[in-house]
Motif scaffolding. Structure first.
Motif, mmCIF file in Angstrom:
data_model
loop_
_atom_site.group_PDB
_atom_site.id
_atom_site.type_symbol
_atom_site.label_atom_id
_atom_site.label_comp_id
_atom_site.label_asym_id
_atom_site.label_seq_id
_atom_site.Cartn_x
_atom_site.Cartn_y
_atom_site.Cartn_z
ATOM 1 N N GLN A 1 0.978 -1.406 0.048
ATOM 2 C CA GLN A 1 -0.094 -0.073 -0.198
ATOM 3 C C GLN A 1 1.006 1.112 -0.201
ATOM 4 N N GLY A 2 1.841 1.146 -0.677
ATOM 5 C CA GLY A 2 2.913 2.321 -0.639
ATOM 6 C C GLY A 2 3.702 2.820 0.469
ATOM 7 N N SER A 3 3.606 1.910 1.615
ATOM 8 C CA SER A 3 4.421 2.321 2.668
ATOM 9 C C SER A 3 5.745 1.667 2.617
ATOM 10 N N TRP A 4 6.033 0.729 1.679
ATOM 11 C CA TRP A 4 7.312 0.201 1.589
ATOM 12 C C TRP A 4 7.666 0.423 -0.108
ATOM 13 N N LEU A 5 9.073 0.412 -0.319
ATOM 14 C CA LEU A 5 9.672 0.519 -1.675
ATOM 15 C C LEU A 5 10.503 -0.820 -2.140
ATOM 16 N N GLN A 6 10.215 -1.363 -3.250
ATOM 17 C CA GLN A 6 11.185 -2.501 -3.538
ATOM 18 C C GLN A 6 12.234 -1.948 -4.519
ATOM 19 N N ILE A 7 13.237 -2.021 -4.280
ATOM 20 C CA ILE A 7 14.354 -1.484 -5.203
ATOM 21 C C ILE A 7 15.212 -2.697 -5.779
ATOM 22 N N VAL A 8 15.252 -2.695 -7.042
ATOM 23 C CA VAL A 8 16.081 -3.803 -7.686
ATOM 24 C C VAL A 8 17.289 -3.159 -8.557
ATOM 25 N N THR A 9 18.348 -3.775 -8.142
ATOM 26 C CA THR A 9 19.573 -2.928 -8.757
ATOM 27 C C THR A 9 20.434 -4.017 -9.426
ATOM 28 N N HIS A 10 20.534 -3.893 -10.902
ATOM 29 C CA HIS A 10 21.640 -4.621 -11.637
ATOM 30 C C HIS A 10 22.780 -3.699 -11.991
ATOM 31 N N GLN A 11 24.062 -4.371 -11.810
ATOM 32 C CA GLN A 11 25.242 -3.537 -12.291
ATOM 33 C C GLN A 11 26.219 -4.349 -12.868
ATOM 34 N N GLY A 12 26.904 -3.913 -13.970
ATOM 35 C CA GLY A 12 27.891 -4.734 -14.790
ATOM 36 C C GLY A 12 29.155 -3.522 -14.952
ATOM 37 N N SER A 13 30.288 -4.156 -14.490
ATOM 38 C CA SER A 13 31.420 -3.141 -14.700
ATOM 39 C C SER A 13 32.567 -3.797 -15.174
ATOM 40 N N PHE A 14 33.531 -3.336 -15.865
ATOM 41 C CA PHE A 14 34.773 -3.396 -16.316
ATOM 42 C C PHE A 14 35.760 -2.579 -15.768
ATOM 43 N N SER A 15 37.176 -3.055 -15.574
ATOM 44 C CA SER A 15 38.012 -2.392 -15.101
ATOM 45 C C SER A 15 39.392 -2.590 -15.689
ATOM 46 N N SER A 16 40.242 -1.703 -16.217
ATOM 47 C CA SER A 16 41.477 -2.139 -16.541
ATOM 48 C C SER A 16 42.428 -1.014 -15.829
ATOM 49 N N VAL A 17 43.393 -1.757 -15.161
ATOM 50 C CA VAL A 17 44.324 -0.939 -14.464
ATOM 51 C C VAL A 17 45.713 -1.574 -14.499
ATOM 52 N N SER A 18 46.724 -0.815 -13.995
ATOM 53 C CA SER A 18 48.127 -1.082 -14.074
ATOM 54 C C SER A 18 48.849 -0.777 -12.910
ATOM 55 N N ASN A 19 50.047 -1.201 -12.916
ATOM 56 C CA ASN A 19 50.924 -0.929 -11.748
ATOM 57 C C ASN A 19 51.651 0.567 -11.885
ATOM 58 N N ARG A 20 52.553 1.010 -10.734
ATOM 59 C CA ARG A 20 53.099 2.065 -10.858
ATOM 60 C C ARG A 20 53.922 2.244 -11.889
ATOM 61 N N ALA A 21 54.736 1.023 -12.546
ATOM 62 C CA ALA A 21 55.649 1.237 -13.512
ATOM 63 C C ALA A 21 55.114 1.202 -14.814
ATOM 64 N N ASP A 22 53.743 1.067 -14.850
ATOM 65 C CA ASP A 22 53.011 0.903 -16.117
ATOM 66 C C ASP A 22 53.376 -0.402 -16.962
ATOM 67 N N ASN A 23 53.810 -1.381 -16.430
ATOM 68 C CA ASN A 23 54.543 -2.683 -17.190
ATOM 69 C C ASN A 23 53.665 -3.724 -16.916
ATOM 70 N N HIS A 24 52.927 -3.726 -16.008
ATOM 71 C CA HIS A 24 51.716 -4.882 -15.702
ATOM 72 C C HIS A 24 50.404 -4.352 -15.641
ATOM 73 N N ASN A 25 49.672 -5.131 -16.160
ATOM 74 C CA ASN A 25 48.161 -4.886 -16.292
ATOM 75 C C ASN A 25 47.165 -6.071 -15.398
#
Length: 265
Positions: free
Chosen positions: A70-94
């Protein structure tokens, strides 16, 4: 091992109980949001490397909100998809990473005024992903999987912006207890899956072992007077995941700029 099975069954039963309580109410107002996010990310996984890697993360977020009970509650459904590309300080390993996250939440609604709304509740969250180190010969990849119970809350403030009804929203959640997959220190994936050598690889977690936080600050602004229910969304998404289990440390810090749209029904 027996205690671990009891904890698994207890958490699964609680998750089923929370989800089964969802009931659609007579109020038909619903909201759907589609968001794209980009920003810097920092990742440390001592199973793969003792060094922190830095780079960029791309993320897609889909969220649906609808009233229940009766509107006193909310149902919240969340989907997330992510992609990361990272490297070390020397920028020679990923390192390359991908993640799917799901969260089902129920919030009790408090409306002290027409402009202000508070929400308080809880959520069931799960994620599944991978992290791959392009330099490692042995153990080049790490699987990331967890199931969590998360307290969550939100607040909405409705106000006129350029004479148009806009909404400023803040939502936050953090894991309280859960289960997490992790190899033990020095244990290979061949030992786990090839030989079937279990070594505390399903780990019960608490807020002490996984001190993490996810929050989103967003502004919804109608861009057309003819379609006031469709709004442009801009905002900031901060996702800070940490874990210390099986003598291994992990963190993934994301600071993302969000742009997308919302539509009311």
């Amino acid at each position: 091992m027996k205690n671990g099975k009891k904890i698994v069954l207890s958490i699964v039963a609680l998750c089923i109980a929370i989800v089964s309580q969802a009931q659609v109410a007579g109020d038909s107002t619903r909201l759907r949001a589609q968001m794209f996010a980009i920003g810097p990310a920092k990742i440390l996984d001592t199973y793969l490397s003792a060094e922190q890697y830095s780079g960029v993360e791309l993320r897609y977020v889909s969220q649906s909100v609808k009233p229940i009970r009766q509107g006193s509650w909310l149902q919240i459904v969340t989907h997330q998809g992510s992609f990361s590309s990272v490297s070390n300080r020397a920028d020679n390993h990923n390192e390359l990473g991908g993640m799917y996250q799901f969260q089902y939440a129920q919030h009790y609604v408090l409306r002290p005024s027409d402009q202000l709304q508070f929400e308080l509740g809880g959520a069931v969250g799960a994620h599944l992903g991978f992290l791959y180190n392009t330099y490692n010969g042995n153990n080049p990849a790490q699987v990331q999987a967890a199931l969590q119970l998360r307290p969550s809350a939100a607040a909405n403030y409705v106000f006129p912006l350029f004479k148009r009804r806009s909404v400023l929203r803040y939502e936050v959640s953090a894991p309280l207890v859960g289960l997490m997959f992790s190899p033990n220190y020095g244990q290979s994936y061949y030992e786990i899956f090839g030989r079937g050598n279990y070594d505390n690889n399903i780990v019960p977690t608490t807020i002490a072992s996984t001190p993490s936080l996810s929050h989103l600050l967003s502004l919804d602004f109608p861009i057309s007077k003819k379609h006031p229910r469709t709004k442009l969304r801009i905002g900031y998404l901060g996702d800070y995941r940490q874990a210390k289990v099986n003598n291994l440390k992990f963190h993934h810090y994301s600071h993302l700029i969000v742009i997308g749209w919302t539509k009311g029904f």
